[in-house]
Design a protein around this motif. Structure first.
Motif, PDB file in Angstrom:
ATOM      1  N   LEU A  18       0.814  -1.220   0.000  1.00 53.51           N
ATOM      2  CA  LEU A  18       0.000   0.000   0.000  1.00 53.51           C
ATOM      3  C   LEU A  18       0.846   1.268   0.000  1.00 53.51           C
ATOM      4  O   LEU A  18       0.323   2.370   0.077  1.00 53.51           O
ATOM      5  N   GLY A  19       2.157   1.126  -0.022  1.00 53.90           N
ATOM      6  CA  GLY A  19       3.003   2.304  -0.196  1.00 53.90           C
ATOM      7  C   GLY A  19       3.851   2.700   0.991  1.00 53.90           C
ATOM      8  O   GLY A  19       4.497   3.745   0.969  1.00 53.90           O
ATOM      9  N   VAL A  42       6.254  -9.568  -1.688  1.00 58.28           N
ATOM     10  CA  VAL A  42       5.709 -10.672  -2.491  1.00 58.28           C
ATOM     11  C   VAL A  42       5.863 -11.979  -1.734  1.00 58.28           C
ATOM     12  O   VAL A  42       4.972 -12.806  -1.698  1.00 58.28           O
ATOM     13  N   TYR A  74      12.917 -18.271 -11.121  1.00 56.90           N
ATOM     14  CA  TYR A  74      13.127 -18.529  -9.691  1.00 56.90           C
ATOM     15  C   TYR A  74      14.229 -19.554  -9.572  1.00 56.90           C
ATOM     16  O   TYR A  74      14.175 -20.604 -10.207  1.00 56.90           O
ATOM     17  N   ASN A  78       2.330  -9.582  -9.988  1.00 57.26           N
ATOM     18  CA  ASN A  78       3.268  -8.914  -9.080  1.00 57.26           C
ATOM     19  C   ASN A  78       4.171  -7.944  -9.830  1.00 57.26           C
ATOM     20  O   ASN A  78       4.483  -6.861  -9.332  1.00 57.26           O
ATOM     21  N   LEU A 132       5.578  -4.979  -7.590  1.00 52.80           N
ATOM     22  CA  LEU A 132       6.014  -5.587  -6.328  1.00 52.80           C
ATOM     23  C   LEU A 132       7.265  -6.431  -6.559  1.00 52.80           C
ATOM     24  O   LEU A 132       7.948  -6.796  -5.612  1.00 52.80           O
ATOM     25  N   ASP A 133       7.532  -6.767  -7.790  1.00 51.67           N
ATOM     26  CA  ASP A 133       8.641  -7.657  -8.093  1.00 51.67           C
ATOM     27  C   ASP A 133       9.358  -7.148  -9.351  1.00 51.67           C
ATOM     28  O   ASP A 133       8.772  -6.446 -10.162  1.00 51.67           O
ATOM     29  N   GLU A 159      13.660   0.161  -6.093  1.00 46.71           N
ATOM     30  CA  GLU A 159      12.564  -0.199  -5.188  1.00 46.71           C
ATOM     31  C   GLU A 159      11.799   1.059  -4.747  1.00 46.71           C
ATOM     32  O   GLU A 159      10.571   1.095  -4.719  1.00 46.71           O
ATOM     33  N   ARG A 160      12.571   2.105  -4.407  1.00 43.05           N
ATOM     34  CA  ARG A 160      11.954   3.330  -3.908  1.00 43.05           C
ATOM     35  C   ARG A 160      11.062   3.980  -4.981  1.00 43.05           C
ATOM     36  O   ARG A 160       9.937   4.382  -4.711  1.00 43.05           O
ATOM     37  N   ALA A 166       7.983   1.935  -5.552  1.00 49.45           N
ATOM     38  CA  ALA A 166       7.032   2.101  -4.435  1.00 49.45           C
ATOM     39  C   ALA A 166       6.273   3.412  -4.592  1.00 49.45           C
ATOM     40  O   ALA A 166       5.060   3.468  -4.356  1.00 49.45           O
ATOM     41  N   ARG A 175       3.849   3.087  -7.423  1.00 46.48           N
ATOM     42  CA  ARG A 175       2.790   2.134  -7.058  1.00 46.48           C
ATOM     43  C   ARG A 175       1.727   2.788  -6.176  1.00 46.48           C
ATOM     44  O   ARG A 175       0.540   2.678  -6.428  1.00 46.48           O
ATOM     45  N   LYS A 176       2.190   3.493  -5.170  1.00 49.09           N
ATOM     46  CA  LYS A 176       1.197   3.982  -4.205  1.00 49.09           C
ATOM     47  C   LYS A 176       0.291   5.066  -4.771  1.00 49.09           C
ATOM     48  O   LYS A 176      -0.798   5.289  -4.274  1.00 49.09           O
ATOM     49  N   LEU A 212      -5.349   3.623   5.378  1.00 50.55           N
ATOM     50  CA  LEU A 212      -3.900   3.385   5.320  1.00 50.55           C
ATOM     51  C   LEU A 212      -3.222   3.928   4.036  1.00 50.55           C
ATOM     52  O   LEU A 212      -2.217   4.653   4.134  1.00 50.55           O
ATOM     53  N   PRO A 213      -3.740   3.628   2.818  1.00 51.47           N
ATOM     54  CA  PRO A 213      -3.041   4.130   1.610  1.00 51.47           C
ATOM     55  C   PRO A 213      -2.986   5.656   1.571  1.00 51.47           C
ATOM     56  O   PRO A 213      -2.016   6.223   1.055  1.00 51.47           O
ATOM     57  N   TYR A 234      -0.086   6.874   3.582  1.00 53.56           N
ATOM     58  CA  TYR A 234       1.210   6.697   2.918  1.00 53.56           C
ATOM     59  C   TYR A 234       1.394   7.658   1.741  1.00 53.56           C
ATOM     60  O   TYR A 234       2.520   7.893   1.325  1.00 53.56           O
TER      61      TYR A 234
END
Lengths: 755, 231
Positions: free
Chosen positions: A669-670, A749, B17, B55, B60-61, B80-81, B84, B87-88, B112-113, B116
């Motif tokens: 969710l961030g 994940v 994987y 994902n 997320l991946d 990643e940052r 994120a 994404r949000k 919650l979202p 953030y």
């Protein structure tokens, strides 16, 4: 460790077979002060003579030191006891060689402890061998006694008959302080009844003297078992324990055990979730609740047993360090059933205590709940766990506050301006005949040297021995009590004291040697004088003679007593009661100065090795018990917080694991890594915060109580509590953040994949 | 209704994987496109790479190879940052098992979202109430997830997914844990959201649910084997 220590402390003197009937005679001289055990030679025989129905034996013990020579070797033996011949009949020290009733009959006999015998004679039989004492007495070894155990208040290396001194003039005077008197009462005698008769006794033998001195002496009996825990002082140099230290030690041990049990309960309960399937399966297969409770408590007891084995191994490993910390050698008596009973008790008690909550908790699940692995550690359980963490950290914060306060007070005491100069100053005891007889030439030899600033002979150095006398003072109707110092004219100069009114002693005034005194500001104030008014007044030392001496000067107050005692009145008189030489060196090379002193000493007392201390090191001996308390607290508060952090670490890792899904969701969710860190650490640190709030007032109260031991106290600043909180938080954050960071950095994940 | 502008363009996407002994190919040079406003269902047998794809689309991946363009920006190698952050603001998620936080109330879960993304508290309350109202779950705002039925929990999850007004909703088997009645309600909600302009990519095993979408992409062994356009 603590058990051994406490057993030892409370068993002091319990090994004497006649112990319950043995008492030490104590002399009181001031109703407001503790009694002292030092009496003079005539007391013992007089008591035995006057109370034959009550007193079975009276044994005098005179601690002394002597130069012992055997062949070309000389040793300064510090713990030589001169005693009445029935010493070994009264006390059960365990003679290995010699007969208890006859071993000290001959005035020229001596009994050595095993270690002392080995020191002088190696493996050969010492009985019959002759050693020389103080270059004058030839003493034949008539017996060997076991080494004095650590749980004895008396501590000697050699025992000789007191009959060697009984004809000396000083020994026969009633007004003297040089020995202890122990009495054995007859069976059934009430010591309180006997004490009631002592005023008559004192009146009979010392009535005139006491009237002349305007003093009052009374006698009392202290049971042998209570001597060890009587307050230690320079008036009683046998071994003393401190009940406060024992209780502090005991409390810390209990607190650490509580912390460790809490950890076990917490972690075992958390593991319940992992073991839920096992519990379910056992229940399906027919296990009853009782058998499950038995299983879990059994596991806990077994774990405690294993821990005990490790603890004993660790104890044996660190025993030397522990003995150093305690200040004496502690022996583990593996032959005593008490230690096994104690270990069994600890294993059962701790095992049951630590295992009970998880056992009852785990066994309460229904089989279905357990098999599905849907065990929930309910909110009540979470609250309980948090409460346990609060208890743990309250203890840790409390111990940290106590440690900081003791450290702060010790550094306050160390750095306080005591009002005298203690730098570059060396104290040499005048403790043998040679140095005493040659003290003037010793002093002159030193004064002739350019490295020496000044030398003063005195009855007690600051922090040392100050007797209390009664005085008549001009303009006072009541007898006045004050401490006394007997010194020569260099006293003020050597100690760097300040004269606030009048003048110092001076050879320019012919009457100063016999007719002058100095007093301190407190004495002037207590007498109702300003320093200037006090100068010129006459004063009589009732316990010395009836001469009127005049106050020639008033010195600024200086802390001649320990900082535990309030400033007291002091009367300084020129006299030849030289027990120490205080030597002030000029700034520069101390080693060179010390060599000069050693050379002069060797000239004055060639047979004796010189002993010396630095005046500024007096601190370590005066505050020995407090410094020991500081070390004990530091070590054990470190241990307490370490164990508490182990628990917190376990709890943090469980919480992080339990909240994996939540962390994953939040990240999806961030939420940032920082957000997660703050969230997890914050939650974990809440109980630490509550603990700190609880521990601060407790720490304040206990530190305040401890500081009451001192007349001069460091202020309790708020930063002490702040620092304790910061230390605790710092360590707790470090502990928690490791697990929190791991959880926060995990790929969401993975945490959500299981869904 | 369907706009031609592309929201997602994936080309030759790869994901492996690895364990110490075996390397499993999860996505094998997979390519697909999703237009803005589209409702796409992804189907296929277990282990075909549906969730892995979702994902990666949801940022997320990381993919191991290929290209992923989101709203015209290549993000395959974003940090990643950055992912994120993107994404949000752009993506809402709906999971099969709802993934609500048990310790938070319905209101707090949905809020919650917004926390953030730095929305002010007053504004947050208003927006949460709006969306709870819209999902007809307002009366449960102070309840905890475990006090709700599965259908109600998924409504809360959808409310949480849409409260930030994302451009894209990714739904992973959104009806998998629901009975048919509650499942249908959830699908209706998603359809409504799509009709209001939200792009939806849904992974499902259910042909019934897939029929709510505009297009079904079928995967096998990590790549596309068939696309069905729904009429």
């Amino acid at each position: 460790m603590i058990f051994l220590y406490i057993t030892n402390e409370f068993s002091v003197d319990s090994f004497h077979q006649k112990g319950k009937n043995i008492y030490r005679v104590m002399r009181g001289y001031d109703a407001t002060k503790a009694r002292v055990p030092y009496l003079s030679g005539p007391y013992g025989p007089a008591l035995l003579n006057d109370y034959p129905k009550d007193i079975k034996k009276a044994v005098r013990v005179m601690p002394t030191q002597a130069l012992i020579t055997l062949g070309n070797n000389s040793f300064n033996e510090k713990n030589v006891y001169a005693v009445d011949p029935s010493f070994f009949e009264l006390f059960s020290f365990g003679l290995i060689k010699g007969n208890v009733s006859s071993v000290l009959k001959d005035p020229h006999s001596i009994v050595l402890t095993e270690t002392t015998a080995k020191k002088y004679f190696g493996s050969t039989d010492p009985v019959g061998k002759v050693i020389e004492m103080d270059k004058s007495l030839q003493l034949k070894v008539t017996g060997v006694v076991r080494d004095v155990p650590s749980n004895s208040h008396l501590n000697f290396t050699m025992v000789m008959p007191i009959t060697n001194y009984t004809n000396e003039e000083w020994f026969t005077k009633w007004r003297n302080n040089n020995e202890f008197v122990y009495v054995e009462l007859n069976e059934g005698v009430n010591p309180a009844q006997l004490e009631k008769q002592f005023p008559t006794f004192m009146d009979k033998y010392m009535g005139k003297d006491l009237a002349q001195m305007h003093a009052h002496f009374d006698l009392a009996l202290t049971p042998l078992k209570d001597i060890y825990f009587e307050e230690s002082s320079s008036f009683d140099n046998v071994k003393h324990g401190d009940k406060k230290v024992v209780y502090i030690f005991l409390s810390i041990a209990v607190l650490i055990l509580v912390i460790a049990c809490i950890n076990f309960m917490n972690l075992a309960t958390l593991r319940a979730v992992e073991r839920s399937k096992e519990v379910g399966l056992r229940k399906v297969l027919g296990a009853m609740r009782n058998s499950l409770i038995g299983q879990f408590i059994g596991e806990s007891v077994l774990l405690t047993l294993i821990a005990c084995v490790f603890a004993i191994a660790l104890l044996l490993l660190i025993m030397p360090w522990y003995n150093g910390l305690l200040g004496y050698s502690l022996a583990i008596s593996w032959n005593s059933p008490a230690i096994y009973l104690f270990l069994l008790g600890v294993i059962l008690f701790v095992g049951f205590l630590a295992g009970s909550y998880p056992a009852f908790f785990l066994s309460s699940f229904t089989p279905i709940q357990a098999l599905k692995g849907k065990l929930q550690l309910g909110k009540g359980g979470a609250f309980f766990r948090q409460a346990l963490v609060v208890v743990q950290f309250s203890i840790s914060v409390f111990l940290i506050i106590s440690t900081i306060m003791i450290k702060k007070q010790m550094s306050f005491v160390k750095s306080k301006d005591l009002g005298y100069s203690k730098e570059q100053t060396i104290v040499v005891p005048i403790n043998n005949g040679d140095i005493y007889n040659n003290r003037i030439s010793f002093k002159n030899e030193l004064m002739a040297h350019s490295n020496v600033e000044s030398v003063a002979m005195m009855s007690g150095e600051p922090g040392g021995y100050y007797d209390r006398h009664s005085f008549e003072v001009e303009g006072q109707h009541e007898t006045y009590n004050a401490r006394t110092e007997f010194a020569d004219f260099e006293y003020v100069k050597t100690l760097g004291l300040k004269i606030v009114a009048g003048r110092d002693f001076s050879p320019k005034f012919a009457t100063d040697t016999t007719g002058s005194v100095l007093i301190n500001e407190t004495a002037a104030q207590q007498l109702g004088f300003t320093p200037a008014q006090a100068v010129g007044k006459w004063i009589i030392d009732n316990m010395r003679d009836s001469n009127r001496r005049h106050i020639v000067g008033v010195v600024k107050d200086f802390n001649f007593l320990s900082l535990k005692e309030n400033m007291d009145a002091l009367v300084i008189s020129p006299a030849e009661d030289s027990r120490v030489a205080v030597i002030k060196l000029k700034p520069g090379n101390v080693t060179a100065g010390l060599n000069i002193i050693k050379q002069a000493y060797t000239k004055a007392a060639p047979a004796y090795p010189m002993e010396y201390t630095f005046l500024d090191q007096k601190f370590d001996t005066t505050y020995k018990a407090d410094l020991r308390q500081q070390t004990i607290l530091s070590v054990f508060s470190g241990l307490a917080i370490f164990i508490a952090c182990l628990g917190l670490f376990g709890l943090a890792s469980f919480t992080a694991g339990k909240r994996t899904k939540e962390i994953g969701v939040r990240k999806v969710l961030g939420s940032s890594v920082q957000n997660i860190l703050i969230l997890l650490s914050g939650d974990m640190l809440k109980p630490v915060l509550v603990a700190t709030v609880i521990a601060i007032p407790l720490g304040y109260y206990s530190a305040d109580k401890w500081l009451q031991n001192f007349a001069y106290r460091t202020p309790m600043h708020w930063w002490v509590f702040g620092l304790a909180a910061i230390i605790t938080f710092g360590i707790a954050i470090f502990t928690v953040s490791f697990q929190s960071l791991k959880a926060a950095l995990a790929n969401p994940v993975k945490s959500l994949r299981s869904e | 209704m369907v706009k031609e502008e592309k929201m997602i363009k994936i080309t030759d996407l790869e994901k492996f994987y690895r364990t110490e002994e075996v390397e499993t190919v999860a996505l094998n040079k997979l390519s697909l496109e999703v237009k803005k406003g589209e409702f796409v269902a992804i189907m296929g047998p277990s282990g075909c790479g549906k969730s892995t794809l979702l994902n990666i689309i949801g940022m997320l991946d990381d993919p191991d190879g290929g290209s992923y363009v989101f709203n015209g920006t290549e993000i395959a190698h974003y940090s990643e940052r950055k992912r994120a952050d993107l994404r949000k603001h752009n993506i809402g998620f709906v999971f099969q098992s709802f993934n609500l936080i048990d310790e938070l109330t319905v209101f707090e879960n949905v809020e919650l979202p917004l926390i953030y993304t730095g929305v002010a508290a007053a504004d947050r309350a208003k927006r949460v109430e709006e969306v709870l109202d819209k999902m007809q779950i307002m009366h449960r705002r102070n309840h905890y997830p475990q006090q709700l039925s599965g259908g109600q929990q998924q409504r809360v999850a959808i409310a949480r997914a849409v409260v930030n007004k994302p451009k894209l909703i990714l739904a992973d088997e959104p009806t998998g844990n629901l009975d048919s009645s509650n499942g249908n309600e959830v699908m209706e909600l998603l359809t409504d959201l799509n009709e209001q302009g939200t792009t939806i990519v849904m992974v499902t095993h259910s042909e019934h649910d897939a029929r709510y979408s505009h297009r079904i992409i079928r995967l096998l062994d990590g790549h596309t084997v068939m696309e069905n356009i729904m009429i």
